[in-house]
Design a protein around this motif. Structure first.
Motif, PDB file in Angstrom:
ATOM      1  N   ALA A  15       0.846  -1.206   0.000  1.00 17.53           N
ATOM      2  CA  ALA A  15       0.000   0.000   0.000  1.00 17.53           C
ATOM      3  C   ALA A  15       0.876   1.248   0.000  1.00 17.53           C
ATOM      4  O   ALA A  15       0.607   2.227  -0.711  1.00 17.53           O
ATOM      5  N   PHE A  16       1.962   1.208   0.775  1.00 18.64           N
ATOM      6  CA  PHE A  16       2.904   2.340   0.782  1.00 18.64           C
ATOM      7  C   PHE A  16       3.515   2.520  -0.613  1.00 18.64           C
ATOM      8  O   PHE A  16       3.628   3.644  -1.119  1.00 18.64           O
ATOM      9  N   ASP A  17       3.885   1.403  -1.229  1.00 23.75           N
ATOM     10  CA  ASP A  17       4.474   1.442  -2.566  1.00 23.75           C
ATOM     11  C   ASP A  17       3.501   2.076  -3.561  1.00 23.75           C
ATOM     12  O   ASP A  17       3.896   2.866  -4.426  1.00 23.75           O
ATOM     13  N   PHE A  18       2.234   1.736  -3.419  1.00 22.92           N
ATOM     14  CA  PHE A  18       1.181   2.292  -4.278  1.00 22.92           C
ATOM     15  C   PHE A  18       1.095   3.819  -4.096  1.00 22.92           C
ATOM     16  O   PHE A  18       1.077   4.572  -5.072  1.00 22.92           O
ATOM     17  N   THR A  19       1.095   4.263  -2.820  1.00 20.22           N
ATOM     18  CA  THR A  19       1.034   5.720  -2.573  1.00 20.22           C
ATOM     19  C   THR A  19       2.309   6.393  -3.090  1.00 20.22           C
ATOM     20  O   THR A  19       2.272   7.490  -3.627  1.00 20.22           O
ATOM     21  N   ASN A  20       3.445   5.704  -2.933  1.00 23.27           N
ATOM     22  CA  ASN A  20       4.720   6.218  -3.446  1.00 23.27           C
ATOM     23  C   ASN A  20       4.614   6.441  -4.960  1.00 23.27           C
ATOM     24  O   ASN A  20       5.066   7.462  -5.493  1.00 23.27           O
ATOM     25  N   GLY A  21       3.952   5.501  -5.642  1.00 21.03           N
ATOM     26  CA  GLY A  21       3.797   5.599  -7.089  1.00 21.03           C
ATOM     27  C   GLY A  21       2.989   6.815  -7.500  1.00 21.03           C
ATOM     28  O   GLY A  21       3.446   7.647  -8.286  1.00 21.03           O
ATOM     29  N   PHE A  22       1.776   6.959  -6.947  1.00 22.78           N
ATOM     30  CA  PHE A  22       0.953   8.073  -7.428  1.00 22.78           C
ATOM     31  C   PHE A  22       1.425   9.415  -6.884  1.00 22.78           C
ATOM     32  O   PHE A  22       1.171  10.462  -7.474  1.00 22.78           O
ATOM     33  N   HIS A  23       2.128   9.377  -5.746  1.00 19.30           N
ATOM     34  CA  HIS A  23       2.666  10.613  -5.199  1.00 19.30           C
ATOM     35  C   HIS A  23       3.764  11.171  -6.094  1.00 19.30           C
ATOM     36  O   HIS A  23       3.943  12.381  -6.193  1.00 19.30           O
ATOM     37  N   ASP A  24       4.507  10.263  -6.728  1.00 19.42           N
ATOM     38  CA  ASP A  24       5.715  10.677  -7.453  1.00 19.42           C
ATOM     39  C   ASP A  24       5.546  10.720  -8.974  1.00 19.42           C
ATOM     40  O   ASP A  24       6.509  11.002  -9.683  1.00 19.42           O
ATOM     41  N   THR A  25       4.337  10.445  -9.481  1.00 13.95           N
ATOM     42  CA  THR A  25       4.136  10.538 -10.934  1.00 13.95           C
ATOM     43  C   THR A  25       4.504  11.929 -11.417  1.00 13.95           C
ATOM     44  O   THR A  25       5.076  12.109 -12.490  1.00 13.95           O
ATOM     45  N   ALA A  26       4.167  12.925 -10.574  1.00 16.11           N
ATOM     46  CA  ALA A  26       4.389  14.321 -10.951  1.00 16.11           C
ATOM     47  C   ALA A  26       5.863  14.614 -11.210  1.00 16.11           C
ATOM     48  O   ALA A  26       6.194  15.463 -12.040  1.00 16.11           O
ATOM     49  N   ASN A  27       6.750  13.932 -10.497  1.00 14.23           N
ATOM     50  CA  ASN A  27       8.184  14.210 -10.653  1.00 14.23           C
ATOM     51  C   ASN A  27       8.607  14.114 -12.113  1.00 14.23           C
ATOM     52  O   ASN A  27       9.334  14.953 -12.626  1.00 14.23           O
ATOM     53  N   LEU A 224       4.715  -4.040  -9.499  1.00 16.81           N
ATOM     54  CA  LEU A 224       3.349  -3.805  -9.940  1.00 16.81           C
ATOM     55  C   LEU A 224       2.642  -2.759  -9.073  1.00 16.81           C
ATOM     56  O   LEU A 224       1.870  -1.938  -9.567  1.00 16.81           O
ATOM     57  N   ALA A 225       2.927  -2.786  -7.765  1.00 12.77           N
ATOM     58  CA  ALA A 225       2.266  -1.827  -6.863  1.00 12.77           C
ATOM     59  C   ALA A 225       2.677  -0.395  -7.211  1.00 12.77           C
ATOM     60  O   ALA A 225       1.820   0.503  -7.303  1.00 12.77           O
ATOM     61  N   ILE A 226       3.968  -0.171  -7.414  1.00  8.14           N
ATOM     62  CA  ILE A 226       4.412   1.203  -7.725  1.00  8.14           C
ATOM     63  C   ILE A 226       3.945   1.590  -9.136  1.00  8.14           C
ATOM     64  O   ILE A 226       3.581   2.745  -9.380  1.00  8.14           O
ATOM     65  N   GLY A 227       3.895   0.607 -10.046  1.00  5.50           N
ATOM     66  CA  GLY A 227       3.421   0.889 -11.401  1.00  5.50           C
ATOM     67  C   GLY A 227       1.946   1.255 -11.406  1.00  5.50           C
ATOM     68  O   GLY A 227       1.533   2.221 -12.059  1.00  5.50           O
ATOM     69  N   LEU A 228       1.155   0.500 -10.659  1.00  2.22           N
ATOM     70  CA  LEU A 228      -0.281   0.766 -10.582  1.00  2.22           C
ATOM     71  C   LEU A 228      -0.524   2.134  -9.940  1.00  2.22           C
ATOM     72  O   LEU A 228      -1.356   2.919 -10.401  1.00  2.22           O
ATOM     73  N   GLY A 229       0.237   2.405  -8.874  1.00  2.88           N
ATOM     74  CA  GLY A 229       0.107   3.711  -8.215  1.00  2.88           C
ATOM     75  C   GLY A 229       0.451   4.840  -9.172  1.00  2.88           C
ATOM     76  O   GLY A 229      -0.250   5.853  -9.241  1.00  2.88           O
ATOM     77  N   THR A 230       1.524   4.652  -9.932  1.00  5.74           N
ATOM     78  CA  THR A 230       1.934   5.675 -10.905  1.00  5.74           C
ATOM     79  C   THR A 230       0.837   5.892 -11.933  1.00  5.74           C
ATOM     80  O   THR A 230       0.529   7.027 -12.314  1.00  5.74           O
ATOM     81  N   TYR A 231       0.211   4.795 -12.377  1.00  8.95           N
ATOM     82  CA  TYR A 231      -0.831   4.909 -13.397  1.00  8.95           C
ATOM     83  C   TYR A 231      -2.063   5.652 -12.872  1.00  8.95           C
ATOM     84  O   TYR A 231      -2.793   6.287 -13.636  1.00  8.95           O
ATOM     85  N   MET A 232      -2.292   5.574 -11.548  1.00 10.99           N
ATOM     86  CA  MET A 232      -3.440   6.295 -10.966  1.00 10.99           C
ATOM     87  C   MET A 232      -3.270   7.806 -11.127  1.00 10.99           C
ATOM     88  O   MET A 232      -4.228   8.559 -11.113  1.00 10.99           O
TER      89      MET A 232
END
Lengths: 374, 81
Positions: A15-27, A224-232
Motif C-alpha cells: 500500500a505504501f508502494d502504491f502511494t509512493n507511485g501516485f505521489h511521485d508521478t508528478a516528478n 506492480l504496486a508502484i506501477g499501478l500507483g503511478t498509473y493512478m
C-alpha cells in the motif's frame, strides 16, 4: 512470529508502494503534461511502464531500510508496520493538499517514530538524521534550482533566433526523452525501497535467511504496486507542479527534466542519494525562474517547503502512536490497521469533493498576475 | 557533525556540466535546423536564422543531437547498471 502479522506488513508495504507511485508521478510527468508533450493518460501510462521496468532492472536492494538512521536491531515487523502507517498517512495528506513531498522521508520519519517508542531516544542516530535527511533536504532543491535556472536561461538565449515551430517541436520531443529518463530512474530507486522493507520483514520473521535477496514474488508485487500507483496519476500534485508553479513552456519542461535526471544520477552514483521529489521540484521552480523570476508563484514554493519541514516529524508522530498501539498485541495491530484504513478512506472521500483528474489537471485557476502585465 | 561538502560540490559540478551540455547541444541543434525555415520565411537565398546554409545546418544539428544522444545513453547505462 505469527504469519498474519507478516501478511499485514506485506500488504501495508505494498500500500505504501502504491502511494509512493501516485505521489511521485508528478516528478517525471507534471511538466510534460502541462506543456502537452504527452497527453495526461499517455504520460501516466508511460511513467507506470517505466517504473515497473525500473523495478526489474535494478538488482541493488538496500540492505538497511533505515539507512542507519535508527538502531536496526530494534526493527521488527511491528515497528515496520507502524512506520509504514505513518508514511502512508503523510503521503495521503500531502497528496490531498497537492503538495509534493518525499515518500522516502515519510518512510524514514515513520520508522524513526516507531523505533523511538520501541527503544527510546537513544535508538535514534540524530547525527545521521541531520546528515542524510535534513541537510540534503535543504540543499537538493537549491542545487537543482540553480542548475535549472542556468540551463533554462541558456536555452532561451540560444534559441531566441530559432524558428518558433522548430524549437517547440524539438523541445517537445526532447522533453519526452528526459521525462522518461526521470521515470525510469525513479523505478530503479523507489521500488527497491519496498522490496527492502518486505524482505527485511520476512527475515526478521525467520521466513528468509539473513542476507537473502528479495524473492521473485516480492520483486513482482513491489514493481506492480508502484506501477499501478503511478498509473493512478496523483493528479493533484501534477497540477501543482505542472500548472501552479509557473506558466511552464516546452523548453522549461525539457530543462527541468534534464536537470532532474542529471542531479539524481550524479547524486546516486557519487554516494549521496538525494530525494527525487525535492530535486524535481527544485528543477521545476528553477526552470520557471530561468525565463523570468517574477513568473514563479513563490507562495506555492512556501507551502511546499512547509510540507517538507513537517514530513519527518509528522510521519514520526503517527509512526510513534501506531507503534505504541500495535505493540500491545494483536488487538492493537487491528486497531491501528482499522484506524489507518478509516483515515485513508476519509481523505479519499474528501478528495472527491474537488476531484482533480486527467480532464481538468491543466486548468489554471491561479491568475498569472505578473505575466498579465507584460 | 560531518557534512560531506566535497561530495555535494562534486554532485553540483557533474550535474551542472551534464545538464548544460545536453541543453546547449539540443538548443544549437534546433537553431541549426531552423536555418532553412528562417530563410524561407525571409525569402532570402543566403543563411537562415542560424546563418548557416541548409546542408551545414542539418549537419550541425545531426552532430549536436548525436552528442546529446551519447550522453543520454550514458545516463541510461548508469540507471541500468
Amino acid at each position: 512470529m505469527d504469519a498474519p502479522l507478516i501478511i499485514v506488513v506485506v500488504v501495508t508495504a505494498l500500500a505504501f508502494d502504491f502511494t509512493n507511485g501516485f505521489h511521485d508521478t508528478a516528478n517525471a510527468m507534471a511538466t510534460s503534461i502541462a506543456t502537452g508533450a504527452f497527453r495526461p493518460r499517455t504520460a501516466v501510462a508511460i511513467a507506470a511502464c517505466l517504473n515497473v521496468t525500473g523495478a526489474f532492472l535494478s538488482v541493488e536492494v538496500a540492505n538497511t531500510i533505515s539507512g542507519g538512521l535508527v538502531d536496526e536491531t530494534l526493527i521488527n515487523p511491528v515497528v515496520i508496520f507502524a512506520g509504514l502507517v505513518g508514511a502512508i498517512l503523510w503521503n495521503l495528506v500531502t497528496w490531498f493538499l497537492g503538495l509534493p513531498s518525499s515518500s522516502s522521508h515519510a518512510l524514514f520519519g515513520g520508522l524513526i517514530g516507531a523505533t523511538w517508542v520501541a527503544g527510546g531516544a537513544d535508538a535514534i542516530n540524530f547525527n545521521t538524521v541531520l546528515n542524510k535527511i535534513v541537510l540534503p533536504a535543504a540543499l537538493a532543491p537549491v542545487i537543482a534550482a540553480l542548475i535549472a535556472v542556468t540551463a533554462t536561461y541558456l536555452a532561451f538565449r540560444v534559441t531566441a533566433r530559432a524558428d518558433a515551430g522548430t524549437a517547440e517541436r524539438g523541445f517537445k520531443a526532447a522533453q519526452r526523452v528526459s521525462a522518461s529518463m526521470v521515470a525510469l530512474a525513479h523505478g530503479t530507486n523507489d521500488a527497491q525501497k519496498t522490496m527492502g522493507v518486505i524482505t527485511l520483514a520476512l527475515i526478521t520473521a525467520g521466513m528468509l535467511a539473513p542476507g537473502s535477496p528479495p524473492p521473485s514474488w516480492v520483486v513482482l508485487a513491489a514493481g506492480l504496486a508502484i506501477g499501478l500507483g503511478t498509473y493512478m496519476g496523483g493528479w493533484r500534485i501534477i497540477r501543482t507542479l505542472g500548472s501552479r508553479v509557473s506558466d511552464i513552456h516546452t523548453v522549461q519542461g525539457f530543462t527541468a527534466e534534464t536537470t532532474s535526471t542529471a542531479v539524481i544520477l550524479a547524486s546516486t552514483h557519487l554516494g549521496l542519494p538525494l530525494s527525487t521529489t525535492q530535486v524535481c521540484t527544485g528543477s521545476i521552480f528553477g526552470a520557471g525562474a530561468g525565463r523570468r523570476l517574477a513568473s514563479v508563484h513563490w507562495g506555492v514554493a512556501g507551502r511546499i517547503v512547509l510540507a517538507w519541514t513537517f514530513t519527518l516529524p509528522a510521519a514520526a508522530v503517527v509512526g510513534a502512536a501506531a507503534s505504541w498501539l500495535a505493540a500491545t498485541g494483536t488487538a492493537g495491530v487491528v486497531v491501528v490497521a482499522v484506524t489507518g484504513i478509516a483515515l485513508a478512506s476519509g481523505i479519499y472521500v474528501a478528495s472527491r469533493r474537488t476531484a482533480v483528474t486527467a480532464d481538468n489537471v491543466n486548468d489554471r485557476p491561479l491568475p498569472a498576475a505578473v505575466d498579465a502585465n507584460v | 557533525m560531518h557534512i560531506d561538502w566535497g561530495t555535494l560540490a562534486e554532485i553540483a559540478v557533474v550535474a551542472s556540466a551534464a545538464t548544460v551540455t545536453v541543453v546547449l547541444l539540443v538548443s544549437f541543434a534546433l537553431l541549426a535546423l531552423s536555418a532553412p525555415a528562417g530563410r524561407r520565411a525571409a525569402g532570402r537565398t543566403g543563411g537562415g536564422t542560424s546563418g548557416l546554409p541548409p546542408a551545414a545546418g542539418t549537419a550541425v544539428a545531426v552532430l549536436c543531437l548525436l552528442a546529446a544522444g551519447l550522453i543520454v545513453c550514458y545516463g541510461l547505462f548508469l540507471i541500468i547498471s
